[in-house]
Design an enzyme around this catalytic site. Structure first.
Site, PDB file in Angstrom:
ATOM      1  N   ASP A   1       0.819  -1.211   0.000  1.00 54.94           N
ATOM      2  CA  ASP A   1       0.000   0.000   0.000  1.00 54.94           C
ATOM      3  C   ASP A   1       0.854   1.264   0.000  1.00 54.94           C
ATOM      4  O   ASP A   1       0.459   2.288  -0.557  1.00 54.94           O
ATOM      5  CB  ASP A   1      -0.939   0.003   1.210  1.00 54.94           C
ATOM      6  CG  ASP A   1      -2.120  -0.946   1.032  1.00 54.94           C
ATOM      7  OD1 ASP A   1      -2.296  -1.476  -0.086  1.00 54.94           O
ATOM      8  OD2 ASP A   1      -2.863  -1.161   2.009  1.00 54.94           O
TER       9      ASP A   1
ATOM     10  N   ASN B   1      -6.232   5.544  10.750  1.00 58.36           N
ATOM     11  CA  ASN B   1      -7.487   5.790  11.447  1.00 58.36           C
ATOM     12  C   ASN B   1      -7.875   4.623  12.350  1.00 58.36           C
ATOM     13  O   ASN B   1      -8.284   4.806  13.499  1.00 58.36           O
ATOM     14  CB  ASN B   1      -8.594   6.053  10.427  1.00 58.36           C
ATOM     15  CG  ASN B   1      -9.980   6.035  11.036  1.00 58.36           C
ATOM     16  OD1 ASN B   1     -10.383   6.943  11.746  1.00 58.36           O
ATOM     17  ND2 ASN B   1     -10.723   4.972  10.741  1.00 58.36           N
TER      18      ASN B   1
END
Length: 283
Positions: A73, A192
């Site tokens: 990622d 998050n």
């Protein structure tokens, strides 16, 4: 047309796959450009054949017709910053792969099939992924695909500051915290989540507002995707705004940071991501 390739550095599998993809694209008559980091590794890597593609800064990948990210990622986020609105396809060599949907064994022929589709129709098959822009007095960061963090000079004891968060002008929360994180649905599974924010399906049109080690704060909040979130930092000697963990802007409190959906989304090409399969890898 030109296909851009961004390969994860110091990764033999990524280099080998990039080499095979370069050769296969040459067979169908298309040119390849790699980012400078990948290009610098070509001469010293046995995985590359005699074909040496041109290299360019990653910021110029937006001039390609298709960009392929090969790695995890982090590599995808790096490629996305340079791709702009150019279609981007991610090959997953990482552990989870929330952003890279393409398996390495299928990558070469899937990319070639998309290139042939572009040749025939003039455009790639894509779906939009929203990005988040942070701005302040006289500055703006490049859009984030995952999240933007506003925090004090450092985390933990003696760090942080007083944060006020307003959503479309209405006060949501205020008080001392290490920082405030605002994420897209795509980024809800990343930083998050580690801060206690909720998982949000990527098809949900929203933004996530999560306090970081708040003393007396409100729980995380999901707001409309078109909301303006304004974070004001006071009672701190300094602060920083960070986009996708890489691009930074140093700020001097008191300062207001506005976070809103960027006008230019990422255009993701390739097969759809199986969100729930990727979630299963978190454990």
């Amino acid at each position: 047309m030109t296909v851009g390739i961004v390969a994860q550095r110091d990764n033999d599998r990524a280099m080998s796959l990039a080499s095979r993809l370069t050769g296969r694209l040459a067979e169908v008559g298309e040119s390849v450009a790699v980012d400078q980091t990948t290009g610098a590794a070509l001469n010293d890597h046995e995985a590359w054949d005699a074909s040496q593609p041109s290299s360019r800064p990653v910021e110029e990948m937006r001039d390609c017709d298709l960009v392929v990210s090969i790695g995890g990622d982090g590599t995808f986020l790096y490629a996305a910053r340079g791709a702009g609105s150019t279609p981007l396809m991610g090959v997953n060599l990482g552990e989870v792969g929330f952003l890279n949907a393409l398996a390495p064994e299928e990558a070469v022929e899937t990319v070639v099939a998309e290139v042939e589709h572009i040749q025939k129709t003039g455009s790639a098959r894509t779906r939009a992924m929203p990005r988040l822009r942070a701005s302040g007095p006289g500055w703006a960061l490049s859009p984030a695909l995952n999240e933007v963090v506003v925090q004090g000079s450092h985390r933990g004891s003696g760090g942080g500051g007083t944060f006020e968060v307003r959503v479309d002008g209405s006060l949501y929360t205020s008080g001392h915290a290490d920082g405030v994180l605002v994420a897209t649905p795509t980024g809800s599974t990343a930083y998050n989540l580690s801060e206690g924010g909720p998982l949000v399906h990527p098809d949900v049109a929203g933004l996530v507002v999560t306090g970081m080690a708040e003393v007396d704060g409100m729980p995380p909040l999901v707001v409309d995707a078109d909301s303006d979130v304004v974070v004001t930092l006071t009672d701190a000697e300094s602060g920083v705004v960070v986009s996708d963990g890489r691009v930074r802007e140093e700020i001097t409190p008191p300062e207001r940071v506005t976070l809103s959906r960027a006008s230019e989304p990422i255009r993701l090409a390739g097969p759809p991501l199986d969100f729930f399969t990727a979630l299963g890898k978190l454990g």
